[in-house]
Design a protein around this motif. Structure first.
Motif, PDB file in Angstrom:
ATOM      1  N   ASN A 118      38.379  53.658  30.024  1.00  0.00           N
ATOM      2  CA  ASN A 118      38.563  52.826  28.828  1.00  0.00           C
ATOM      3  C   ASN A 118      37.487  51.747  28.781  1.00  0.00           C
ATOM      4  OD1 ASN A 118      39.471  51.260  26.717  1.00  0.00           O
ATOM      5  ND2 ASN A 118      41.599  51.184  27.414  1.00  0.00           N
ATOM      6  N   ARG A 119      36.429  51.978  28.023  1.00  0.00           N
ATOM      7  CA  ARG A 119      35.292  51.046  27.994  1.00  0.00           C
ATOM      8  C   ARG A 119      35.713  49.612  27.671  1.00  0.00           C
ATOM      9  NH1 ARG A 119      32.956  55.455  25.261  1.00  0.00           N
ATOM     10  NH2 ARG A 119      31.149  56.391  26.330  1.00  0.00           N
ATOM     11  N   GLU A 120      36.707  49.445  26.813  1.00  0.00           N
ATOM     12  CA  GLU A 120      37.122  48.111  26.392  1.00  0.00           C
ATOM     13  C   GLU A 120      37.690  47.286  27.543  1.00  0.00           C
ATOM     14  OE1 GLU A 120      37.737  50.913  24.620  1.00  0.00           O
ATOM     15  OE2 GLU A 120      36.155  50.371  23.205  1.00  0.00           O
ATOM     16  N   ASN A 121      38.092  47.953  28.622  1.00  0.00           N
ATOM     17  CA  ASN A 121      38.720  47.251  29.747  1.00  0.00           C
ATOM     18  C   ASN A 121      37.839  47.211  30.998  1.00  0.00           C
ATOM     19  OD1 ASN A 121      40.978  46.738  28.228  1.00  0.00           O
ATOM     20  ND2 ASN A 121      42.143  48.469  29.011  1.00  0.00           N
ATOM     21  N   TRP A 122      36.558  47.506  30.861  1.00  0.00           N
ATOM     22  CA  TRP A 122      35.673  47.475  32.026  1.00  0.00           C
ATOM     23  C   TRP A 122      35.437  46.044  32.495  1.00  0.00           C
ATOM     24  CZ3 TRP A 122      31.226  51.376  30.456  1.00  0.00           C
ATOM     25  CH2 TRP A 122      31.757  52.677  30.484  1.00  0.00           C
ATOM     26  N   ASN A 123      35.273  45.899  33.790  1.00  0.00           N
ATOM     27  CA  ASN A 123      34.879  44.625  34.396  1.00  0.00           C
ATOM     28  C   ASN A 123      33.391  44.407  34.117  1.00  0.00           C
ATOM     29  OD1 ASN A 123      34.002  42.604  36.192  1.00  0.00           O
ATOM     30  ND2 ASN A 123      35.584  43.121  37.686  1.00  0.00           N
ATOM     31  N   GLU A 124      33.088  43.392  33.324  1.00  0.00           N
ATOM     32  CA  GLU A 124      31.697  43.171  32.888  1.00  0.00           C
ATOM     33  C   GLU A 124      30.757  42.935  34.063  1.00  0.00           C
ATOM     34  OE1 GLU A 124      30.139  43.274  29.832  1.00  0.00           O
ATOM     35  OE2 GLU A 124      31.990  44.231  29.187  1.00  0.00           O
ATOM     36  N   GLN A 125      31.260  42.336  35.138  1.00  0.00           N
ATOM     37  CA  GLN A 125      30.410  42.052  36.294  1.00  0.00           C
ATOM     38  C   GLN A 125      30.080  43.315  37.091  1.00  0.00           C
ATOM     39  OE1 GLN A 125      32.823  39.017  38.223  1.00  0.00           O
ATOM     40  NE2 GLN A 125      31.507  37.414  37.383  1.00  0.00           N
ATOM     41  N   LEU A 126      30.819  44.385  36.832  1.00  0.00           N
ATOM     42  CA  LEU A 126      30.612  45.647  37.558  1.00  0.00           C
ATOM     43  C   LEU A 126      30.270  46.778  36.597  1.00  0.00           C
ATOM     44  CD1 LEU A 126      33.676  45.452  39.986  1.00  0.00           C
ATOM     45  CD2 LEU A 126      31.294  44.940  40.545  1.00  0.00           C
ATOM     46  N   LYS A 127      29.614  46.444  35.497  1.00  0.00           N
ATOM     47  CA  LYS A 127      29.432  47.422  34.436  1.00  0.00           C
ATOM     48  C   LYS A 127      28.687  48.686  34.871  1.00  0.00           C
ATOM     49  CE  LYS A 127      29.290  47.256  29.462  1.00  0.00           C
ATOM     50  NZ  LYS A 127      29.038  46.392  28.291  1.00  0.00           N
ATOM     51  N   PRO A 128      27.577  48.612  35.632  1.00  0.00           N
ATOM     52  CA  PRO A 128      26.917  49.855  36.063  1.00  0.00           C
ATOM     53  C   PRO A 128      27.847  50.756  36.879  1.00  0.00           C
ATOM     54  CG  PRO A 128      25.446  47.994  36.373  1.00  0.00           C
ATOM     55  CD  PRO A 128      26.797  47.429  36.030  1.00  0.00           C
ATOM     56  N   TYR A 129      28.686  50.146  37.699  1.00  0.00           N
ATOM     57  CA  TYR A 129      29.654  50.913  38.494  1.00  0.00           C
ATOM     58  C   TYR A 129      30.655  51.623  37.585  1.00  0.00           C
ATOM     59  CZ  TYR A 129      33.548  51.675  41.762  1.00  0.00           C
ATOM     60  OH  TYR A 129      34.560  52.225  42.500  1.00  0.00           O
ATOM     61  N   TYR A 130      31.142  50.914  36.578  1.00  0.00           N
ATOM     62  CA  TYR A 130      32.101  51.518  35.658  1.00  0.00           C
ATOM     63  C   TYR A 130      31.465  52.618  34.815  1.00  0.00           C
ATOM     64  CZ  TYR A 130      36.270  48.857  36.591  1.00  0.00           C
ATOM     65  OH  TYR A 130      37.401  48.384  37.194  1.00  0.00           O
ATOM     66  N   VAL A 131      30.219  52.424  34.417  1.00  0.00           N
ATOM     67  CA  VAL A 131      29.503  53.480  33.691  1.00  0.00           C
ATOM     68  C   VAL A 131      29.429  54.737  34.564  1.00  0.00           C
ATOM     69  CG1 VAL A 131      27.272  54.193  32.765  1.00  0.00           C
ATOM     70  CG2 VAL A 131      28.170  51.932  32.224  1.00  0.00           C
ATOM     71  N   ALA A 132      29.045  54.566  35.826  1.00  0.00           N
ATOM     72  CA  ALA A 132      28.922  55.703  36.741  1.00  0.00           C
ATOM     73  C   ALA A 132      30.258  56.411  36.908  1.00  0.00           C
ATOM     74  CB  ALA A 132      28.393  55.228  38.095  1.00  0.00           C
ATOM     75  N   LYS A 133      31.310  55.646  37.122  1.00  0.00           N
ATOM     76  CA  LYS A 133      32.629  56.240  37.313  1.00  0.00           C
ATOM     77  C   LYS A 133      33.107  56.954  36.046  1.00  0.00           C
ATOM     78  CE  LYS A 133      33.699  55.408  41.590  1.00  0.00           C
ATOM     79  NZ  LYS A 133      33.802  56.571  42.512  1.00  0.00           N
ATOM     80  N   HIS A 134      32.879  56.339  34.908  1.00  0.00           N
ATOM     81  CA  HIS A 134      33.311  56.910  33.629  1.00  0.00           C
ATOM     82  C   HIS A 134      32.720  58.306  33.427  1.00  0.00           C
ATOM     83  CE1 HIS A 134      34.491  56.746  29.346  1.00  0.00           C
ATOM     84  NE2 HIS A 134      33.305  57.264  29.087  1.00  0.00           N
TER      85      HIS A 134
END
Length: 216
Positions: A118-134
């Motif tokens: 859910n992009r709207e709920n990503w932790n902004e400080q860890l955005k590259p990590y969340y992109v990779a996981k997504h």
């Protein structure tokens, strides 16, 4: 069932390897990055293989060979840059998915991150990590594999309680790494978790009870 643990020297990986090693139901093969780690595991009676997630798919095919299931618990770590996050958490994960398909290993479990879907709920400080996981999760869902994607909340090193909460949109709270490993273990043969993705945090339900309430 022989289970390959990718990232076996990580904190969740170590818990999971010990659970599988002491099990009468499963056997384990630990995938690590150095020969020293392989030797240490062999000295403990644990099957281990050295492989690099930045290597080729062919090298990873060799590492996964002989296994019935793969659990991806690896990560680039909090002290690396976005480049390593892409190479390990995204491309490394996708290469193990490809290796599993080549070896006809159908069971695959991914340790992701809370609300990675859910992009709207990503932790902004860890955005590259969340992109990779997504996108690693998306590739797994689109694969031919019988997957389970676990998205744990904030990871802590407190002793596990054996009680969790699972769902599609949980509050951003924490969970002991030990309980993440226990949940992975409980999911391996639980058909309720096949082709499922869910958030995971500490809660008040015993692990198996919480997993059995997952709806198709």
């Amino acid at each position: 069932m022989k289970v390959l643990v990718v990232g076996a020297n990580g904190q969740i990986g170590k818990h999971l390897v010990q659970l599988l090693h002491s099990s009468s139901e499963y056997s384990v093969k630990a995938m690590v990055r150095t020969q020293e780690q392989v030797k240490e595991l062999h000295n403990s009676g644990i099957d281990a293989v050295m492989a690099n997630l930045e290597g080729t798919v062919e090298e990873l095919v060799e590492a996964v060979r002989g296994c019935d299931a793969i659990v991806f618990t690896a990560g680039s770590g909090g002290h690396t840059g976005a480049d390593k996050t892409l190479l390990i958490d995204l491309d490394g994960a996708v290469k193990t998915i490809e290796a599993a398909e080549r070896e006809n290993i159908t069971r695959y479990m991914m340790v992701s991150a809370l609300q990675a879907n859910n992009r709207e709920n990503w932790n902004e400080q860890l955005k590259p990590y969340y992109v990779a996981k997504h996108y690693a999760d998306k590739m797994l869902i689109q694969s031919s594999l019988n997957y389970t994607i676990i998205r744990p909340g904030g990871l802590i090193n407190e002793q596990g309680t054996g009680h969790i909460d699972v769902g599609g949109n949980l509050s951003r709270t924490t969970i002991p790494r030990e309980d993440v490993a226990r949940t992975i273990y409980a999911c391996l043969s639980n058909k309720k978790t096949y082709k499922q993705s869910f958030d995971l945090v500490a809660g008040d339900k015993p692990i198996n009870e919480a997993l059995n309430q997952i709806s198709s």
